[in-house]
Design a protein around this motif. Structure first.
Motif, PDB file in Angstrom:
ATOM      1  N   LEU A 118       0.898  -1.369  -0.069  1.00 48.39           N
ATOM      2  CA  LEU A 118       0.280  -0.132  -0.125  1.00 48.39           C
ATOM      3  C   LEU A 118       0.883   1.142  -0.152  1.00 48.39           C
ATOM      4  CD1 LEU A 118      -3.216   0.907   0.212  1.00 48.39           C
ATOM      5  CD2 LEU A 118      -2.686   1.468   2.502  1.00 48.39           C
ATOM      6  N   ALA A 119       2.397   1.315   0.866  1.00 46.41           N
ATOM      7  CA  ALA A 119       2.408   2.448   0.882  1.00 46.41           C
ATOM      8  C   ALA A 119       3.424   2.865  -0.654  1.00 46.41           C
ATOM      9  CB  ALA A 119       4.243   2.641   2.218  1.00 46.41           C
ATOM     10  N   LEU A 120       3.956   1.207  -1.271  1.00 46.53           N
ATOM     11  CA  LEU A 120       4.985   1.354  -1.948  1.00 46.53           C
ATOM     12  C   LEU A 120       3.197   2.217  -3.696  1.00 46.53           C
ATOM     13  CD1 LEU A 120       6.974   1.170  -4.103  1.00 46.53           C
ATOM     14  CD2 LEU A 120       6.149  -1.976  -4.115  1.00 46.53           C
ATOM     15  N   ALA A 121       2.633   1.042  -2.828  1.00 45.68           N
ATOM     16  CA  ALA A 121       1.243   1.590  -4.100  1.00 45.68           C
ATOM     17  C   ALA A 121       1.151   3.001  -3.941  1.00 45.68           C
ATOM     18  CB  ALA A 121       0.231   1.137  -4.325  1.00 45.68           C
ATOM     19  N   ARG A 122       1.203   3.956  -3.312  1.00 42.68           N
ATOM     20  CA  ARG A 122       1.109   5.378  -3.166  1.00 42.68           C
ATOM     21  C   ARG A 122       2.295   6.142  -3.471  1.00 42.68           C
ATOM     22  NH1 ARG A 122      -1.952   6.328   2.352  1.00 42.68           N
ATOM     23  NH2 ARG A 122      -1.302   8.128   2.242  1.00 42.68           N
ATOM     24  N   VAL A 123       3.040   6.201  -3.309  1.00 43.43           N
ATOM     25  CA  VAL A 123       4.599   6.447  -3.861  1.00 43.43           C
ATOM     26  C   VAL A 123       4.561   6.201  -6.019  1.00 43.43           C
ATOM     27  CG1 VAL A 123       7.197   6.422  -4.430  1.00 43.43           C
ATOM     28  CG2 VAL A 123       6.157   5.976  -1.896  1.00 43.43           C
ATOM     29  N   VAL A 124       4.231   4.839  -6.164  1.00 41.19           N
ATOM     30  CA  VAL A 124       3.989   4.736  -7.634  1.00 41.19           C
ATOM     31  C   VAL A 124       2.466   5.834  -8.365  1.00 41.19           C
ATOM     32  CG1 VAL A 124       3.166   3.058  -9.502  1.00 41.19           C
ATOM     33  CG2 VAL A 124       5.261   2.074  -7.678  1.00 41.19           C
ATOM     34  N   LEU A 125       1.761   5.689  -7.815  1.00 42.53           N
ATOM     35  CA  LEU A 125       0.647   6.306  -7.902  1.00 42.53           C
ATOM     36  C   LEU A 125       0.870   7.799  -8.371  1.00 42.53           C
ATOM     37  CD1 LEU A 125      -2.682   4.788  -6.312  1.00 42.53           C
ATOM     38  CD2 LEU A 125      -1.217   4.105  -8.794  1.00 42.53           C
ATOM     39  N   THR A 126       1.893   8.411  -7.379  1.00 43.33           N
ATOM     40  CA  THR A 126       2.496   9.810  -6.920  1.00 43.33           C
ATOM     41  C   THR A 126       3.045  10.105  -8.248  1.00 43.33           C
ATOM     42  OG1 THR A 126       1.498  10.006  -4.542  1.00 43.33           O
ATOM     43  CG2 THR A 126       2.934  11.573  -5.619  1.00 43.33           C
ATOM     44  N   ARG A 127       4.116   9.453  -8.541  1.00 42.76           N
ATOM     45  CA  ARG A 127       5.077   9.621  -9.361  1.00 42.76           C
ATOM     46  C   ARG A 127       3.708   9.773 -11.136  1.00 42.76           C
ATOM     47  NH1 ARG A 127       8.748   5.680 -10.488  1.00 42.76           N
ATOM     48  NH2 ARG A 127      11.032   7.288 -10.206  1.00 42.76           N
ATOM     49  N   VAL A 128       3.791   7.963 -11.071  1.00 39.24           N
ATOM     50  CA  VAL A 128       2.523   8.084 -12.830  1.00 39.24           C
ATOM     51  C   VAL A 128       1.786   9.577 -13.199  1.00 39.24           C
ATOM     52  CG1 VAL A 128       0.953   6.932 -13.896  1.00 39.24           C
ATOM     53  CG2 VAL A 128       2.834   5.693 -12.851  1.00 39.24           C
ATOM     54  N   ALA A 129       1.112   9.575 -11.528  1.00 36.08           N
ATOM     55  CA  ALA A 129       0.060  11.143 -11.643  1.00 36.08           C
ATOM     56  C   ALA A 129       0.942  12.662 -11.665  1.00 36.08           C
ATOM     57  CB  ALA A 129      -0.890  11.437 -10.740  1.00 36.08           C
ATOM     58  N   GLN A 130       2.115  12.336 -11.250  1.00 35.24           N
ATOM     59  CA  GLN A 130       3.326  13.172 -11.979  1.00 35.24           C
ATOM     60  C   GLN A 130       3.383  13.333 -13.085  1.00 35.24           C
ATOM     61  OE1 GLN A 130       5.475  15.231  -8.533  1.00 35.24           O
ATOM     62  NE2 GLN A 130       7.345  15.453  -9.997  1.00 35.24           N
ATOM     63  N   ALA A 131       3.824  12.550 -13.465  1.00 41.28           N
ATOM     64  CA  ALA A 131       4.291  12.012 -15.444  1.00 41.28           C
ATOM     65  C   ALA A 131       3.251  12.622 -16.188  1.00 41.28           C
ATOM     66  CB  ALA A 131       4.824  10.554 -15.077  1.00 41.28           C
ATOM     67  N   HIS A 132       1.874  12.488 -15.998  1.00 39.11           N
ATOM     68  CA  HIS A 132       0.677  12.317 -16.245  1.00 39.11           C
ATOM     69  C   HIS A 132       0.464  14.276 -17.031  1.00 39.11           C
ATOM     70  CE1 HIS A 132       0.952   8.378 -17.266  1.00 39.11           C
ATOM     71  NE2 HIS A 132       0.373   8.724 -18.259  1.00 39.11           N
ATOM     72  N   GLY A 133       0.543  14.987 -15.797  1.00 40.03           N
ATOM     73  CA  GLY A 133       0.901  16.047 -15.401  1.00 40.03           C
ATOM     74  C   GLY A 133      -0.455  16.551 -14.510  1.00 40.03           C
ATOM     75  N   LEU A 134      -0.846  15.502 -13.103  1.00 39.09           N
ATOM     76  CA  LEU A 134      -1.885  15.652 -12.711  1.00 39.09           C
ATOM     77  C   LEU A 134      -1.062  14.970 -11.480  1.00 39.09           C
ATOM     78  CD1 LEU A 134      -3.714  12.657 -14.487  1.00 39.09           C
ATOM     79  CD2 LEU A 134      -4.214  14.787 -14.147  1.00 39.09           C
ATOM     80  N   ARG A 135      -2.112  15.820 -10.065  1.00 39.88           N
ATOM     81  CA  ARG A 135      -1.748  15.880  -8.688  1.00 39.88           C
ATOM     82  C   ARG A 135      -3.278  14.571  -8.320  1.00 39.88           C
ATOM     83  NH1 ARG A 135      -0.307  20.700  -5.916  1.00 39.88           N
ATOM     84  NH2 ARG A 135       1.086  18.976  -4.714  1.00 39.88           N
ATOM     85  N   ILE A 136      -2.807  14.289  -6.829  1.00 40.10           N
ATOM     86  CA  ILE A 136      -3.418  12.988  -6.321  1.00 40.10           C
ATOM     87  C   ILE A 136      -3.622  12.911  -4.827  1.00 40.10           C
ATOM     88  CG2 ILE A 136      -1.118  11.432  -6.104  1.00 40.10           C
ATOM     89  CD1 ILE A 136      -3.119   8.939  -6.757  1.00 40.10           C
ATOM     90  N   SER A 137      -4.773  12.515  -4.649  1.00 42.34           N
ATOM     91  CA  SER A 137      -4.797  13.032  -2.926  1.00 42.34           C
ATOM     92  C   SER A 137      -5.650  11.690  -2.209  1.00 42.34           C
ATOM     93  CB  SER A 137      -5.886  14.053  -2.588  1.00 42.34           C
ATOM     94  OG  SER A 137      -5.647  14.020  -1.299  1.00 42.34           O
ATOM     95  N   PHE A 138      -5.365  11.220  -1.178  1.00 45.30           N
ATOM     96  CA  PHE A 138      -5.651  10.073  -0.612  1.00 45.30           C
ATOM     97  C   PHE A 138      -6.452  10.764   0.522  1.00 45.30           C
ATOM     98  CE2 PHE A 138      -1.373   8.854  -3.416  1.00 45.30           C
ATOM     99  CZ  PHE A 138      -1.646   8.065  -3.831  1.00 45.30           C
ATOM    100  N   ALA A 139      -5.923  11.436   0.631  1.00 45.96           N
ATOM    101  CA  ALA A 139      -6.566  12.825   1.821  1.00 45.96           C
ATOM    102  C   ALA A 139      -8.409  12.153   2.505  1.00 45.96           C
ATOM    103  CB  ALA A 139      -6.687  14.321   1.826  1.00 45.96           C
ATOM    104  N   PRO A 140      -8.812  11.707   3.185  1.00 50.57           N
ATOM    105  CA  PRO A 140     -10.299  11.407   2.968  1.00 50.57           C
ATOM    106  C   PRO A 140     -11.600  11.916   2.334  1.00 50.57           C
ATOM    107  CG  PRO A 140      -9.211  11.786   5.264  1.00 50.57           C
ATOM    108  CD  PRO A 140      -8.469  12.177   4.440  1.00 50.57           C
ATOM    109  N   VAL A 141     -11.103  13.647   2.829  1.00 52.24           N
ATOM    110  CA  VAL A 141     -11.662  14.150   1.847  1.00 52.24           C
ATOM    111  C   VAL A 141     -11.198  15.589   1.256  1.00 52.24           C
ATOM    112  CG1 VAL A 141     -13.513  15.820   2.549  1.00 52.24           C
ATOM    113  CG2 VAL A 141     -13.545  13.904   4.260  1.00 52.24           C
ATOM    114  N   PRO A 142     -10.862  15.102  -0.190  1.00 50.96           N
ATOM    115  CA  PRO A 142     -10.335  15.862  -0.800  1.00 50.96           C
ATOM    116  C   PRO A 142     -10.976  17.014  -0.949  1.00 50.96           C
ATOM    117  CG  PRO A 142     -10.005  14.063  -1.426  1.00 50.96           C
ATOM    118  CD  PRO A 142     -11.529  13.779  -0.644  1.00 50.96           C
ATOM    119  N   ILE A 143     -12.219  16.983  -1.710  1.00 46.00           N
ATOM    120  CA  ILE A 143     -13.340  18.364  -1.890  1.00 46.00           C
ATOM    121  C   ILE A 143     -14.482  17.976  -1.273  1.00 46.00           C
ATOM    122  CG2 ILE A 143     -14.287  18.940  -4.440  1.00 46.00           C
ATOM    123  CD1 ILE A 143     -12.802  16.830  -5.966  1.00 46.00           C
TER     124      ILE A 143
END
Ligand code: GLU
Ligand code: MG
Length: 461
Positions: free
Chosen positions: A222-247
């Motif tokens: 899970l910890a690794l997946a969050r690092v991977v997802l954050t990197r891939v999002a950034q590579a696509h010009g996106l930002r990712i949030s794992f916060a419980p209430v992002p919006i």
């Protein structure tokens, strides 16, 4: 983990632990220090190890001073993963040690390991899987619509969710298809087994189901997946949030924990009717009872942010009602019986109140310890709830023993601080440091509007 990594392919190693605020902290070592990363490790201050809040404010506890004192972060090389061949950056989870070489009493990964060992002593092997929910945003634009945030020069920026629904639709998929496929490939490359992903309900939301593994590997994944997802999002010009209430006002992000337990290879959650209750085995029922009995005291460990309690509301599928039921998405513990003929492989419990602001090692340690304790005490589960508890009157809920969780972080921390069970399982140093760290967050954010809290922490987990 992609265990076939060749040392020569690694240019640098990110040694990372998740702290008590739920933030992944890191030290990066060059190739020539790879071997010493797993023997001597890296120096980490008490503050980075345990005492930072989500906003990097420092706490202090009797056992841990934020200014004086260090720990060693020792990389667990057996759980190392190369993130991608091009960069040569690898990642490994760290265990935190005191300078005298003993495991630090506030090391959360070691706390989980101890609970897993206790289960082994009781001849039980747990399997854990996560539903990793996140919100993906497009690159920030000044003004316009979307969730407000602040960039580094303090100008107000707007983050637009990258999908606009409908839930589970191919339309929403297509909006983030390049990111989604990149994420799948990168997770597979890093050795994180994904069962499936889909656009979830709510703008920008995606859910990745991670395959069940032994408990420690599952949390490392899970910890690794969050690092991977954050990197891939950034590579696509996106930002990712794992916060419980992002919006605020949108669907929330959980991080549901799926749990099964095997004794001599047999899944104790599955038992064919008529002996089993709805197909739930006797020890499975005791696990349910154990988890529910400790949930009110331990809820601060399953999320523990101010926003975690904004998420735990009825009619959000966050499992805010302290009860259980087969297939019931409004209960804190959903029993998943599995398909006909497949129960022995598939039956599991889903603990729904957990979210991405938790330290997942502690969250899983607390859940497994409570389940194990339920088995040891031969605890008796309440009757299953087979309807949405929100459709019952207050009197009906009381009659069925359905409780609400503590309403806010402050109350939840008071409960945890005075919980003998959690102190016994995790130790006083760890519980005191956790409560102090999260209390800091409660004092900083507890009085703010949820929108302001969401803006402050959206991209910190
Ligand atoms: N997003 C919901 C939560 O906060 C869960 C929805 C689902 O079951 O996938 O827990
Ligand atoms: Mg889900």
């Amino acid at each position: 983990m992609n265990r076939a990594v060749r040392f020569d392919d690694i240019r640098a190693l990110a040694v990372s632990h998740i702290d008590l605020a739920g933030v992944a902290r890191v030290r990066v070592l060059p190739h020539r220090r790879l071997l010493s990363a797993s023997t001597h490790g890296v120096t980490i201050s008490n503050s980075v190890g345990f005492l930072f809040s989500v906003d990097d404010h420092l706490s202090r506890t009797p056992a841990l001073d934020p200014v004086v004192g260090d720990v060693r972060g020792i990389a667990d090389i057996s759980s190392m993963a190369l993130l991608d061949a091009e960069s040569g950056l690898a990642w490994a989870p760290a265990d935190l040690y005191a300078l005298d070489g003993t495991v630090h009493p506030a090391c959360t990964r070691s706390a989980l390991r101890r609970v897993v060992d206790d289960a082994q002593d009781a001849r039980l092997t747990f399997s854990v899987g996560f539903e990793l929910e996140c919100t993906v945003f497009r690159a920030p634009v000044p003004a316009a619509w979307g969730a407000a945030g602040t960039d580094e020069v303090g100008e107000t920026m707007r983050y637009l969710p990258a999908t606009s629904g409908p839930a589970s639709s191919t339309r929403a998929l297509i909006e983030v298809e390049a990111f989604g496929l990149g994420a799948l490939a990168a997770l597979e490359f890093a050795g994180v087994p994904v069962e499936q992903f889909h656009p979830a309900s709510g703008d920008g939301r995606l859910e990745f189901a991670l395959a069940p593994r032994d408990a420690l590997t599952a949390v490392d994944d899970l910890a690794l997946a969050r690092v991977v997802l954050t990197r891939v999002a950034q590579a696509h010009g996106l930002r990712i949030s794992f916060a419980p209430v992002p919006i605020v006002g949108e669907a929330t992000n959980g991080c549901h924990v799926h749990l099964s337990a095997r004794r001599e290879g047999r899944n104790v959650l599955a038992e064919p009717a008529p002996r089993g209750r709805h197909g739930l085995g006797v020890d499975g029922g005791r696990m349910v009872a154990g988890i529910l009995d400790r949930l009110d005291d331990g809820i601060a460990l399953l999320g523990g942010s101010v926003l975690s309690f904004a998420r735990l509301r009825p009619a959000s599928w966050s499992g805010a009602a302290v009860c259980w039921g087969p297939g019931n998405r409004e209960t804190a513990v959903r029993f998943v019986p599995g398909q006909a003929g497949m129960a022995a492989e598939q039956a599991n419990l889903e603990i729904r109140p957990a979210d991405g602001a938790a330290n997942p090692y502690l969250a899983v340690a607390a859940i497994l310890a409570a389940a194990l304790d339920g088995i040891t005490r031969e605890a008796v589960p309440p009757k299953p709830v087979t309807v949405d508890p929100g459709t019952l009157t207050a009197a009906q809920r009381r009659a069925r023993g359905i409780r609400s969780l503590p309403a806010d972080l402050g109350t939840a921390l008071d409960r945890l601080a005075s919980s003998g069970f959690h102190r016994r399982v995790l130790g006083d140093v760890l519980v005191d440091a956790y409560v102090a760290t999260r209390r800091n967050e409660w004092e900083a954010f507890g009085g703010l509007a949820p929108e302001a809290v969401a803006e402050a922490v959206r991209f910190r987990y």
